[in-house]
Design an enzyme around this catalytic site. Sequence first.
Site, PDB file in Angstrom:
ATOM      1  N   LYS A 279      -0.663  -2.647  -2.562  1.00  0.00           N
ATOM      2  CA  LYS A 279      -0.794  -1.649  -3.620  1.00  0.00           C
ATOM      3  C   LYS A 279       0.247  -1.847  -4.721  1.00  0.00           C
ATOM      4  O   LYS A 279       1.249  -2.546  -4.561  1.00  0.00           O
ATOM      5  CB  LYS A 279      -0.748  -0.241  -3.028  1.00  0.00           C
ATOM      6  N   ARG A 314      -3.883   0.127   7.747  1.00  0.00           N
ATOM      7  CA  ARG A 314      -5.019  -0.449   7.021  1.00  0.00           C
ATOM      8  C   ARG A 314      -4.497  -1.603   6.169  1.00  0.00           C
ATOM      9  O   ARG A 314      -3.695  -1.390   5.256  1.00  0.00           O
ATOM     10  CB  ARG A 314      -5.698   0.624   6.165  1.00  0.00           C
TER      11      ARG A 314
END
Length: 337
Positions: A279, A314
Site C-alpha cells: 500500500k 492479506r
Amino acid sequence: MRYYRPVTSSDPCRPDGALTLAGGWLWFDRVEVRERDRPSHLIAAADLPEEARARLTAPRADFAGLSMDRPRLMGILNVTPDSFSDGGQFLAPEAALSQGQMMAGAGADIIDIGGESTRPGAVEVPVAEETARTAPVIAALRAGGIEAAISIDTRKGAVASAALAAGASFVNDVSAFTYDPALKQVTADAGAPVCLMHAQGTPQTMQLDPCYDDVLLDVYDFLAAKVAEAEAAGIPRARIMVDPGIGFGKTLDHNLTLIRGLSLFHGLGCPILLGVSRKKFIGTLGGEAEAARRAPGSVAVALAGVAQGAQVLRVHDVWETRQALTLWRSVTTGDVA
C-alpha cells in the site's frame, strides 16, 4: 465507554498471571485502558472486567475450516484490469488459475479473489462483469483440486451468491454491508463466514479528506456496530472476521495509529485480518514509488501485525511472507510448524 488494548508479548518467559490472547500465540499481563477525551493508562490483566477478559482471551472458532491459533496467509488474486499493484496481470482466466495454484503451492491458506478494484479513484464494475470475472476462476480452482479456502472480495450480493455457488468459502466485504444491503442476507442464508472491513467513504471519495475524532476508537465503534448488525441478521460472531481497513479513507498517520493499536480489536471477539500489502504508505515511508517493489516493507508491517495477534494477513507476496513468518515464529515463540 472504556476500551481495552492488551499489551502483547511472545516472550517465552511468561510471567505468572499472564493471559493468552484469543487462544493464540501471544500473551499479555498488562492492558491499556482508553476512554475518549481522557489520557490512557495501564492496568494489570488480572484487573480486567470479566466481559472484557472473556472477549480478549476466548479461543477463536475455526474460520472457513481454518484454525485461528496461528497466523494464516490470504493470497491476493485480482482478476481486474486496474488494481493498484497488479492490475491486468491475472485478468485472463488462464493467468488467474495459474496464479491461484502458485499461491496455494507457496503456502496461502486462503485465496482472495476480487473482480472490482477498490483502489482510490476506482470506478464501479457492473454486477454481470464482476461475476464473469470471478465465479469461473473460483470454479476452475476447485476443479483443479485447490483445497485452500477461497474468499470472494466483493461488495455485492449477486456477485457473492454466484461465487459461493462456484465454491467460495466466505465473503470478504470492504464495505461491511454498507454498499449493498442484500449481501448481508446472501451471506446469512448461505451460512457463510464473512470479513467486515472499515472504510470511510467509497473508492471514489475515501482519500479526499479522511477525518476522525479518534481513528482507533472510531474504527472500533464502527466495526462493533457492524458485527452487531450481522449477528442480528443471523450471522453468528463465530463466523465474523474484522478488518480495520488500512488505506481505506485513512491518512498515513491514521494507518500507523491503527497498526500500532491493532490489538484493541481483539475486544470484538473476532479474528482480525490485516491488509497492508504494497500500500501507498509503505511506499511513502520506504521510499519506493513502484508498488510491486514494496515486498520488504509489506513483510515488516505484516510481522508487526502478527506481534499484536492478527490472525490473517492479506498479501500479494505469499512466499516471501510465509518465509518471514516461519522465521519470526521460530525465533520468538519457538514454533517451527
